[in-house]
Design a protein around this motif. Structure first.
Motif, PDB file in Angstrom:
ATOM      1  N   LEU A 139       0.840  -1.194   0.000  1.00 49.20           N
ATOM      2  CA  LEU A 139       0.000   0.000   0.000  1.00 49.20           C
ATOM      3  C   LEU A 139       0.875   1.244   0.000  1.00 49.20           C
ATOM      4  O   LEU A 139       0.672   2.189  -0.765  1.00 49.20           O
ATOM      5  N   ARG A 140       1.897   1.210   0.886  1.00 48.71           N
ATOM      6  CA  ARG A 140       2.809   2.345   0.993  1.00 48.71           C
ATOM      7  C   ARG A 140       3.479   2.590  -0.368  1.00 48.71           C
ATOM      8  O   ARG A 140       3.590   3.717  -0.832  1.00 48.71           O
ATOM      9  N   ALA A 141       3.895   1.479  -1.021  1.00 48.48           N
ATOM     10  CA  ALA A 141       4.599   1.601  -2.300  1.00 48.48           C
ATOM     11  C   ALA A 141       3.692   2.224  -3.361  1.00 48.48           C
ATOM     12  O   ALA A 141       4.117   3.120  -4.101  1.00 48.48           O
ATOM     13  N   LEU A 142       2.447   1.768  -3.426  1.00 49.52           N
ATOM     14  CA  LEU A 142       1.536   2.299  -4.451  1.00 49.52           C
ATOM     15  C   LEU A 142       1.225   3.776  -4.185  1.00 49.52           C
ATOM     16  O   LEU A 142       1.245   4.601  -5.101  1.00 49.52           O
ATOM     17  N   ILE A 160       2.188   6.888  -6.724  1.00 49.53           N
ATOM     18  CA  ILE A 160       1.255   7.867  -7.297  1.00 49.53           C
ATOM     19  C   ILE A 160       1.682   9.283  -6.915  1.00 49.53           C
ATOM     20  O   ILE A 160       1.700  10.186  -7.755  1.00 49.53           O
ATOM     21  N   LEU A 161       2.084   9.474  -5.657  1.00 54.74           N
ATOM     22  CA  LEU A 161       2.464  10.820  -5.209  1.00 54.74           C
ATOM     23  C   LEU A 161       3.733  11.297  -5.905  1.00 54.74           C
ATOM     24  O   LEU A 161       3.804  12.433  -6.370  1.00 54.74           O
ATOM     25  N   ASN A 162       4.741  10.411  -5.990  1.00 54.47           N
ATOM     26  CA  ASN A 162       6.013  10.811  -6.610  1.00 54.47           C
ATOM     27  C   ASN A 162       5.833  11.196  -8.063  1.00 54.47           C
ATOM     28  O   ASN A 162       6.567  11.996  -8.603  1.00 54.47           O
ATOM     29  N   ASP A 163       4.858  10.576  -8.704  1.00 49.07           N
ATOM     30  CA  ASP A 163       4.679  10.784 -10.133  1.00 49.07           C
ATOM     31  C   ASP A 163       3.346  11.489 -10.396  1.00 49.07           C
ATOM     32  O   ASP A 163       2.750  11.293 -11.446  1.00 49.07           O
TER      33      ASP A 163
END
Ligand SMILES: [Zn+2]
Length: 543
Positions: free
Chosen positions: A444-447, A451-454
């Motif tokens: 979840l953290r990774a997804l 999304i936030l980073n990109d």
């Protein structure tokens, strides 16, 4: 006893374990261990040790296996045993595990009963010649000949027009006999099908009043060379198969995914035309190589496109892992086989490209300003989260999924106020990601971070309604090649890879432009055999 189920695992956590009496804790640990063993065995399943299809194997492992075999051949003293042990992180445990490890027991009970682990690993070294053997017919193998001569429907004479020495037009004597001739098999489209027919080409010598003899010769084009190959491919009219028939054969291979041997069988059974596998191979390569200059032109044209979808899929060249790339706009598709490195992109998208790129999550694209991330990839990750054991993560996955899908729907149906409808969705999506980023559940953290980073690339299509939210076009363009690679195991040489990609590019581009690829490619081959540059794909000239 049956294995633990998903809902059983979901109830377990640190508090539960701490509350247990030691004996029960051991019982629970054994159940968990049993499940872990089962899962590990499943993880190690592949097409070689189970009924899984080869397509389910990891492309990286396929490539790695081939590499290690090749390394073994090159290096006669490999530390094979170390590699074996590497799979088993604790060598002390080998004895204890032996009975349970299916791989080892297979090796121990080999047919002869004598094979050791080392012998099995070193097997490829036993016959290095077999590994290095060239593809195709081996020297000294028996040849095949046509048992009945070709019967031509007509004869086409070729006379020299001008004296090569003094440029005076030549007179041809009717009673003259040709100095050379050859048969050409050509394919013709008829109103209700196709027809293959044979013509005989005769070449004559003209004698000038100045005394000079001039020969008419079949035209020749360029030679495609590959280092170390015995016979390079030379474009010439002096061949058995005419341009249209050669294109037909290339179509059977490239578009209909038939092997050379199957094409031979097909032509023999259905067309009563006997061709050797070598001749068929030549036709397929010729069609691809003739398209090289067309593809160079397509790449140049592609740089002016406003939106380009980019994607890649595993490909094998002589068993080594490569990547098949595609860059596709509304009118042009260009394929390229190479590594997955960023420089490889320069074969498709030049530095000068100023349009939008639509891509999946590959790192190489991320530093681009005009970039749309494929939402379908993110949605798939969110769907995976909805099935998570962690209930909170599953709920958050549901939320992300709803907002991502909501964005696509709002933009697809919203009409003029679509962007207005999107702004609350965007706000909720961002909030979900910010909350998700703080969660413990790693996927979840990774997804959420992804999304936030990109963020700008994920939501670019909201600000630019022309952009597609997914990379479907590029993925669909690759679909055919993915199946093809599964059937043919890829290409063998860099020339073959380039030829395959070139043919794909031209066929796909013609399809996008609604023109018949086959007559275009046949014309390209006809010109290449005369050494003339191809005409560009018609619609691109008009565009
Ligand atoms: Zn002359």
């Amino acid at each position: 006893m049956s294995l633990l189920k998903k809902e059983d695992i979901a109830q377990m956590n640190r508090n539960y374990f701490q509350s247990l009496e030691p004996e029960i804790l051991v019982e629970v640990a054994c159940n968990l261990h049993e499940l872990a063993v089962d899962q590990m065995e499943r993880l190690e399943q592949n097409s070689k040790n189970s009924s899984r299809p080869p397509s389910s194997d990891s492309p990286y492992q396929k490539g790695a296996k081939k590499d290690s075999v090749e390394n073994n051949v090159e290096n006669p003293d490999p530390k094979n045993t170390d590699e074996n042990n590497a799979e088993n992180p604790d060598p002390k445990n080998t004895d204890g595990n032996r009975a349970e490890n299916p791989e080892q027991s297979v090796i121990d009970t080999d047919e002869k009963g004598a094979a050791t682990v080392n012998e099995l690993v070193e097997q490829p070294m036993a016959d290095p010649k077999a590994e290095n053997r060239c593809a195709g017919k081996q020297p000294g193998a028996q040849g095949f000949w046509r048992d009945a001569p070709l019967i031509p429907e007509g004869t086409i004479p070729h006379y020299p027009e001008l004296c090569a020495a003094c440029n005076v037009p030549l007179q041809i004597h009717v009673d003259q006999s040709p100095y050379m001739g050859y048969h050409v098999l050509e394919l013709e489209k008829t109103p209700s099908g196709i027809r293959i027919f044979c013509t005989l080409h005769h070449y004559y010598v003209g004698v000038c009043s100045c005394g000079h003899e001039t020969k008419a010769c079949p035209s020749e084009g360029t030679v495609s060379t590959v280092e170390g190959r015995k016979k390079d491919l030379k474009f010439t009219e002096y061949v058995l198969v005419g341009p249209m028939f050669a294109t037909f054969i290339a179509a059977l291979s490239n578009r209909h995914r038939m092997s050379r041997v199957k094409i031979k069988e097909f032509l023999s059974c259905w067309m009563k035309t006997e061709l050797g596998v070598g001749t068929i191979d030549r036709c397929i390569r010729e069609a691809g190589i003739a398209c090289f200059p067309v593809v160079e032109e397509l790449v140049k044209e592609l740089q002016d496109a406003k939106i380009v979808g980019l994607d890649e899929t595993p490909w094998y060249q002589k068993g080594q892992l490569k990547w098949l790339w595609v860059a596709i706009s509304s009118t042009i598709a260009v394929f390229h086989i190479g590594t997955r490195k960023k420089v490889e992109l320069l074969n498709l998208i030049l530095v000068s490209f100023a349009g939008w790129l639509v891509t999946d999550g590959y790192r190489g694209y991320l530093d681009r300003e005009r970039h749309q991330r494929c939402l379908a990839h993110l949605i798939r990750k969110a769907i995976a989260l909805t099935g998570a054991l962690d209930q909170k993560a599953a709920k958050m996955g549901d939320w992300l999924l709803k907002e991502l899908r909501g964005l696509i729907h709002a933009m697809a149906e919203g009409g003029e106020d679509a962007q207005k409808k999107c702004s609350p969705i965007l706000a909720r999506l961002k909030r979900a990601c910010i909350l998700g980023e703080k969660e413990e559940y790693s996927k979840l953290r990774a997804l959420a971070r992804e999304i936030l980073n990109d963020w700008d690339a994920v939501v670019a299509f909201v600000k630019n309604p022309d952009l597609p939210p997914t990379n479907n076009e590029a993925e669909r363009a690759l679909r055919h090649a993915v199946i093809s690679c599964g059937i043919s195991f890829g290409t063998r040489t860099s020339e073959g890879s380039r030829a395959y990609a070139a043919l794909l590019s031209v066929i796909e581009t013609c399809r996008l432009c609604n023109i018949d690829p086959w007559s275009y490619i046949a014309e390209t081959i006809r010109l290449a055999r005369k050494g003339i540059a191809p005409i560009p794909v018609p619609s691109i000239v008009s565009a």
